[in-house]
Motif scaffolding. Structure first.
Motif, PDB file in Angstrom:
ATOM      1  N   PHE A 297      32.923  36.150  31.527  1.00 12.09           N
ATOM      2  CA  PHE A 297      33.911  37.102  32.033  1.00 12.09           C
ATOM      3  C   PHE A 297      35.008  36.320  32.741  1.00 12.09           C
ATOM      4  CE2 PHE A 297      34.573  41.658  32.862  1.00 12.09           C
ATOM      5  CZ  PHE A 297      35.714  41.568  33.635  1.00 12.09           C
TER       6      PHE A 297
ATOM      7  N   ARG B 163      37.447  43.639  42.690  1.00 12.37           N
ATOM      8  CA  ARG B 163      36.232  42.855  42.451  1.00 12.37           C
ATOM      9  C   ARG B 163      34.979  43.627  42.842  1.00 12.37           C
ATOM     10  NH1 ARG B 163      38.196  37.451  41.582  1.00 12.37           N
ATOM     11  NH2 ARG B 163      40.454  37.603  41.784  1.00 12.37           N
TER      12      ARG B 163
ATOM     13  N   LEU C 216      28.800  32.048  39.073  1.00 10.17           N
ATOM     14  CA  LEU C 216      30.181  32.393  39.414  1.00 10.17           C
ATOM     15  C   LEU C 216      30.938  31.100  39.642  1.00 10.17           C
ATOM     16  CD1 LEU C 216      32.579  34.178  40.234  1.00 10.17           C
ATOM     17  CD2 LEU C 216      31.580  34.364  42.514  1.00 10.17           C
TER      18      LEU C 216
ATOM     19  N   SER D 211      30.713  34.195  35.275  1.00 10.68           N
ATOM     20  CA  SER D 211      31.901  34.851  35.817  1.00 10.68           C
ATOM     21  C   SER D 211      32.898  33.754  36.150  1.00 10.68           C
ATOM     22  CB  SER D 211      31.536  35.650  37.076  1.00 10.68           C
ATOM     23  OG  SER D 211      30.599  36.667  36.785  1.00 10.68           O
TER      24      SER D 211
ATOM     25  N   HIS E 167      36.225  33.240  37.383  1.00  6.51           N
ATOM     26  CA  HIS E 167      37.273  33.975  38.090  1.00  6.51           C
ATOM     27  C   HIS E 167      38.281  32.989  38.688  1.00  6.51           C
ATOM     28  CE1 HIS E 167      34.451  37.703  38.695  1.00  6.51           C
ATOM     29  NE2 HIS E 167      34.620  37.368  37.430  1.00  6.51           N
TER      30      HIS E 167
END
Length: 476
Positions: free
Chosen positions: A43, A91, A143, A227, A229
């Motif tokens: 993602f 988020r 993450l 993730s 990000h």
């Protein structure tokens, strides 16, 4: 059709070699398990990226071939929405699958540095979320990048279901010093819950770690959630060669810096590092059964292109809410396809859980919708009813089908955003029944959420620093 690629030959060879070594050291069994079992999920979220800041959505001044590759090999959603027009609120909506206004931390727009040490402002570790549910379902969860859902010691990615974390806890840091305040003695880069020091341009460091995670997961064969990000292209306005600017500025939100050229270099660096992650999936034989999503946490900031919309970050006009939204899953999603299905950040949680064979916690039913059948062309697009609230200037919005109710600073509007995406023709008096129905619907929904509170932070764009917002009160 050829696949556009912005990677240099040296970077491609380096990434491919690393992946080849990973496959060779693990044998083909791990890859076979990864390709036959539940899908991996990567993602990718940009920060403050405008709707038309990538070329597959209309950017004309530069190209983003790696992001475009996701569209070419997957599905492009033309009506993608963020849960909020600022970062931490979106988020929270994304990871919980619920309107952020159900949680105290979701009232922050966004969570600011003043929340450090506050045990009430953050994603509660016990709250079920995308990472924690996938972890229970057998996924490895990582993450890489921006967390921005609360500070240590009370909150962190590790406390909320991620097995590993590399990135920043706060809303933004300098790309070179990794400090949230240039006057601080050390940066804010973390490995797990330990502060570390790595040298380099942050977008590149996050790309490095993403490749490392993918290579390690390929050797393991266990399904994974990555993730990824990025902080780009959020301010400060620093491209990969702007370390001198990093030394000059005294505040990250520097209103005396940045140019269109600088912004272009930031987005191109973002695209380059996304390409590195895609190459790592290819090199490890994982692409076919990996869901890759690309989107942004809210609409664009001062140098962004939000065409054909108006508005900006911190506003509930379409330009503050509409975001690029791409998804690729070669095994299930048709290549080079487009959908006009309205989709919002919080829809991803139930949708990805369904793809992974997992389910939301029944004690916390999602407000988002499982749209897997639409994404895989097993169902037709359908109208949605979506709600937003933003404390600054008393903003309220509801989209019901093609119609949108909007209130900003006491002014009320009704728009048909399908026919009038720039929100110019106010139909409030012309279609009074629809206006009154949507307004009443909004008020009924709002009563089911936590109320706004005086002490929560909200970000507004003051007229004293941006000439195109000259009517806004001159205070941060």
């Amino acid at each position: 059709m050829s696949r556009p690629n912005a990677l240099t030959r040296r970077q491609v060879l380096k990434t491919t070699l690393a992946g080849s070594v990973a496959i060779g050291s693990a044998g083909l069994n791990g890859v076979a398990r990864a390709q036959s079992g539940p899908p991996n999920i990567v993602f990718i979220m940009a920060d403050d990226l405008g709707y038309a800041d990538v070329s597959c959505y209309g950017q004309r001044d530069f190209e983003t071939p790696n992001i475009d590759r996701i569209a070419l090999e997957g599905l492009k959603l033309t009506q993608g929405y963020a849960n909020s027009s600022v970062c931490s609120a979106t988020r929270i909506g994304l990871i919980t699958g619920r309107y952020q206004y159900r949680l105290r931390a979701g009232l922050e727009e966004p969570i600011s540095g003043s929340a450090r040490g506050n045990p009430d402002i953050g994603l509660p570790p016990q709250h079920p979320n995308l990472a924690s549910i996938l972890k229970k379902a057998g996924y490895h969860t990582a993450l890489v990048g921006k967390w921005h859902m609360g500070f240590l010691p009370h909150f962190s990615p590790i406390k909320s279901g991620y097995d590993e974390f590399y990135g920043i806890m706060s809303g933004g840091v300098d790309y070179f010093s990794h400090k949230s305040n240039p006057a601080d003695e050390k940066g804010e880069l973390y490995e797990q819950e330990t502060s570390i020091e790595n040298h380099g341009y942050l977008t590149n460091l996050l790309g490095d770690r993403a490749v490392k995670v993918i290579n390690e997961r390929a050797r393991n064969g266990k399904p994974f959630l990555l993730s990824l990000h990025f902080t780009a292209p959020h301010w400060p306005w620093e491209g990969p060669h702007d370390e001198a600017e990093s030394r000059r500025i005294r505040r990250l939100m520097h209103y005396d810096g940045g140019t269109q050229k600088t912004y272009r270099e930031m987005v191109k660096s973002l695209d380059l590092n996304i390409g590195r992650a895609l190459q790592a999936l290819d090199a490890n034989g994982l692409a076919d059964n990996t869901i890759v999503i690309f989107t942004s946490d809210n609409g664009g900031e001062r140098f962004s292109d939000v065409w054909p919309f108006t508005g900006t970050k911190a506003e509930l006009l379409e330009g503050g809410l509409r975001v690029p939204m791409l998804v690729r899953w070669p095994r299930r999603i048709a290549a080079n396809s487009t959908s006009d299905q309205a989709m919002i950040s919080m829809d991803w949680m139930p949708t990805l859980l369904a793809a992974a064979g997992a389910a939301p916690d029944p004690a916390h039913p999602p407000d988002g919708e499982n749209l897997l059948a639409v994404l895989t062309a097993q169902a037709q697009p359908h109208p949605r009813k979506l709600y937003w609230r933003y404390k600054a200037f008393g903003q309220r919005a509801l989209r019901d089908g093609d119609m949108k109710y909007l209130r900003i600073n006491g002014n009320e509007f009704l728009f048909n955003v399908a026919d009038d995406p720039r929100e110019r023709a106010n139909l409030k008096a012309r279609d009074k029944d629809t206006f009154e129905r949507l307004k009443a619907d909004y008020e009924a929904w709002n009563r089911t959420m936590l109320p706004e509170i005086p002490e929560s932070n909200t970000h507004a764009i003051p007229g004293r620093v941006r000439a195109d917002r000259y009517g806004n009160p001159s205070k941060d």
